[in-house]
Design an enzyme around this catalytic site. Structure first.
Site, PDB file in Angstrom:
ATOM      1  N   ASP A  37       0.787  -1.148   0.124  1.00 34.99           N
ATOM      2  CA  ASP A  37       0.088  -0.151  -0.013  1.00 34.99           C
ATOM      3  C   ASP A  37       0.740   1.405  -0.080  1.00 34.99           C
ATOM      4  O   ASP A  37       0.366   2.315   0.052  1.00 34.99           O
ATOM      5  CB  ASP A  37      -0.941  -0.021   1.186  1.00 34.99           C
ATOM      6  CG  ASP A  37      -0.065   0.112   2.393  1.00 34.99           C
ATOM      7  OD1 ASP A  37       1.189  -0.148   2.406  1.00 34.99           O
ATOM      8  OD2 ASP A  37      -1.159  -0.183   3.487  1.00 34.99           O
ATOM      9  N   ASP A 169      18.685  33.248 -13.695  1.00 37.54           N
ATOM     10  CA  ASP A 169      18.044  34.276 -13.065  1.00 37.54           C
ATOM     11  C   ASP A 169      19.013  34.794 -12.067  1.00 37.54           C
ATOM     12  O   ASP A 169      19.903  34.558 -11.674  1.00 37.54           O
ATOM     13  CB  ASP A 169      16.673  33.394 -12.391  1.00 37.54           C
ATOM     14  CG  ASP A 169      17.225  32.454 -11.466  1.00 37.54           C
ATOM     15  OD1 ASP A 169      18.186  32.528 -10.691  1.00 37.54           O
ATOM     16  OD2 ASP A 169      16.683  31.229 -11.243  1.00 37.54           O
ATOM     17  N   LYS A 192      14.619  36.345 -14.998  1.00 37.44           N
ATOM     18  CA  LYS A 192      13.679  35.162 -15.349  1.00 37.44           C
ATOM     19  C   LYS A 192      12.322  35.286 -14.718  1.00 37.44           C
ATOM     20  O   LYS A 192      12.265  35.579 -13.311  1.00 37.44           O
ATOM     21  CB  LYS A 192      13.983  33.849 -14.953  1.00 37.44           C
ATOM     22  CG  LYS A 192      13.204  32.767 -15.161  1.00 37.44           C
ATOM     23  CD  LYS A 192      13.707  31.326 -14.588  1.00 37.44           C
ATOM     24  CE  LYS A 192      13.692  30.990 -13.139  1.00 37.44           C
ATOM     25  NZ  LYS A 192      14.384  29.720 -12.991  1.00 37.44           N
ATOM     26  N   ASP A 219      23.317  26.762 -12.184  1.00 40.81           N
ATOM     27  CA  ASP A 219      22.030  26.767 -11.256  1.00 40.81           C
ATOM     28  C   ASP A 219      22.141  26.018 -10.236  1.00 40.81           C
ATOM     29  O   ASP A 219      22.992  24.903 -10.019  1.00 40.81           O
ATOM     30  CB  ASP A 219      20.959  26.330 -12.306  1.00 40.81           C
ATOM     31  CG  ASP A 219      19.725  26.970 -11.944  1.00 40.81           C
ATOM     32  OD1 ASP A 219      19.642  27.597 -10.721  1.00 40.81           O
ATOM     33  OD2 ASP A 219      18.702  27.136 -12.775  1.00 40.81           O
ATOM     34  N   SER A 223      15.402  20.952 -12.859  1.00 39.08           N
ATOM     35  CA  SER A 223      14.157  19.924 -12.427  1.00 39.08           C
ATOM     36  C   SER A 223      13.578  19.671 -13.660  1.00 39.08           C
ATOM     37  O   SER A 223      13.789  18.561 -14.300  1.00 39.08           O
ATOM     38  CB  SER A 223      13.142  20.861 -11.346  1.00 39.08           C
ATOM     39  OG  SER A 223      11.869  20.013 -11.224  1.00 39.08           O
ATOM     40  N   THR A 224      12.759  20.566 -14.289  1.00 38.45           N
ATOM     41  CA  THR A 224      12.162  19.981 -15.470  1.00 38.45           C
ATOM     42  C   THR A 224      12.765  20.536 -16.731  1.00 38.45           C
ATOM     43  O   THR A 224      12.691  20.079 -17.857  1.00 38.45           O
ATOM     44  CB  THR A 224      10.720  20.946 -15.591  1.00 38.45           C
ATOM     45  OG1 THR A 224      11.048  22.319 -15.828  1.00 38.45           O
ATOM     46  CG2 THR A 224       9.678  20.739 -14.725  1.00 38.45           C
ATOM     47  N   GLY A 225      13.866  21.205 -16.553  1.00 37.77           N
ATOM     48  CA  GLY A 225      14.793  21.625 -17.402  1.00 37.77           C
ATOM     49  C   GLY A 225      14.515  22.826 -18.100  1.00 37.77           C
ATOM     50  O   GLY A 225      15.105  23.488 -19.047  1.00 37.77           O
TER      51      GLY A 225
HETATM   52  C1  R5P Z   1      14.527  28.441  -9.305  1.00 39.54           C
HETATM   53  O1  R5P Z   1      14.888  29.282  -8.847  1.00 39.54           O
HETATM   54  C2  R5P Z   1      15.775  27.421  -9.322  1.00 39.54           C
HETATM   55  O2  R5P Z   1      17.029  28.115  -8.981  1.00 39.54           O
HETATM   56  C3  R5P Z   1      15.832  26.572 -10.510  1.00 39.54           C
HETATM   57  O3  R5P Z   1      16.420  27.730 -11.705  1.00 39.54           O
HETATM   58  C4  R5P Z   1      14.815  26.019 -10.953  1.00 39.54           C
HETATM   59  O4  R5P Z   1      14.231  25.451  -9.839  1.00 39.54           O
HETATM   60  C5  R5P Z   1      14.903  25.090 -12.083  1.00 39.54           C
HETATM   61  O5  R5P Z   1      13.841  24.282 -12.282  1.00 39.54           O
HETATM   62  P1  R5P Z   1      13.404  23.854 -13.934  1.00 39.54           P
HETATM   63  O6  R5P Z   1      14.559  22.873 -14.239  1.00 39.54           O
HETATM   64  O7  R5P Z   1      11.975  23.250 -13.634  1.00 39.54           O
HETATM   65  O8  R5P Z   1      13.216  25.406 -14.677  1.00 39.54           O
END
Ligand code: R5P
Length: 296
Positions: A37, A169, A192, A219, A223-225
């Site tokens: 579960d 950013d 950004k 960075d 995450s998602t790129g």
């Molecule tokens: C955001 O402020 C972080 O420093 C990263 O730039 C961000 O979390 C990256 O996420 P993603 O790859 O989804 O754009």
């Protein structure tokens, strides 16, 4: 330091082993079992009474599972008479360190309470999203930086032509500045604007000379790129030659690698705070240095 040992949680066994070896400390592990579960069960097999235990356990995806495991392990260690020192290479929820929209939970604040409640006495992580987040912890809490390791990697492994270090950013300005200083190269931060409701990212004009240059995007996490994808496209529009992406935490969710490759990114380089195919850099040395500093 005979009363110190390292406990490798299920999410970060590699770093735990490396840390124990680097610091010549005993390594212990836990048994972990997941029920059909989804509930998990942790079993501690070591005598930890009166020990200082460095619990190495990152909270990368699946974040909630890893977080609950960390809390269970810390709770058991405390019950058994250990002092728990949490070593969390990737600290999940560090981005939610403010109430950006009315009613939002400040997740990091809740997590800091949870760690303290299960008896954690100190915490170290690597490149927390913003140092502001450490302020929520009422136990000694530290963020060590992997940026020098990323810079050394770039210096040794990539042959660069007129390199420019770029943060996607403004929030990453300090990071890119440190990175560029180590390499002795120019740096710039892009702007950004991320919508908190739709997640849309827009690059605004930035005064940067990139034509014919190799770009090192730096960075804290990928995450998602999408941030890297947009930055790469933007810089390509200004004539950038090659784009490399370096990050501490390669979360690489879903199609992240694909969308960065499609945007022309040559190579993605990350550390092993999050296990991934691009986790080429071991953060053990900076974690070991952290504990040696605390002991001295
Ligand atoms: C955001 O402020 C972080 O420093 C990263 O730039 C961000 O979390 C990256 O996420 P993603 O790859 O989804 O754009």
């Amino acid at each position: 330091m005979s009363d110190w040992i390292v406990l490798g949680g299920p999410s970060s066994i590699e770093i735990a082993k490396n840390l124990a070896k680097a610091m010549k400390l005993e390594l212990v592990q836990v048994d972990y079992k997941a029920f059909p579960d989804g509930e998990g069960k942790v079993r501690l097999n070591a005598d930890v009474m009166n020990k200082n235990v460095i619990m190495v356990h990152g909270t990368h995806p699946p974040c909630d599972t890893h977080l609950v495991q960390a809390l269970f392990i810390a709770h058991k260690l405390s019950q058994e008479g250990a002092s728990v020192h949490a070593c969390i290479p990737y600290l999940a929820y560090a981005r939610q360190d403010s109430e950006f929209q009315a009613g939002e939970v400040v997740s990091l604040a809740a997590i800091s309470h949870l760690f303290r409640t299960v008896g954690v006495k100190s915490l170290v992580t690597v490149d927390i999203h913003s140092s502001h987040g450490l302020g929520y912890f009422s136990i000694p809490s530290y963020s060590v930086s992997a940026i020098p390791l990323l810079a050394e990697f770039a210096k040794e492994k990539i042959t660069l032509n007129s390199p420019l270090a770029v943060s996607p950013d403004f929030g990453g300005s300090t990071r890119v500045e440190a990175f560029a200083r180590i390499l002795g190269i120019e740096k710039v931060s892009l702007k950004k604007a991320r919508s908190r409701t739709t997640g849309e990212i827009v690059m605004e004009e930035s005064n940067v000379e990139v034509s014919g240059r190799d770009i090192l995007l730096v960075d804290d996490m990928i995450s998602t790129g999408t941030s890297i994808q947009r930055a790469a496209k933007y810089l390509e529009g200004f004539g950038a030659k090659r784009v490399f992406a370096l990050c501490t935490h390669p979360l690489l969710v879903g199609r992240a690698m694909e969308i960065m490759e499609d945007a022309g990114v040559q190579e993605v380089i990350g550390t092993n705070t999050v296990p991934s195919p691009v986790s080429h850099i071991d953060v053990t040395p900076i974690l070991a240095d952290h504990y040696r500093t605390i002991w001295s």
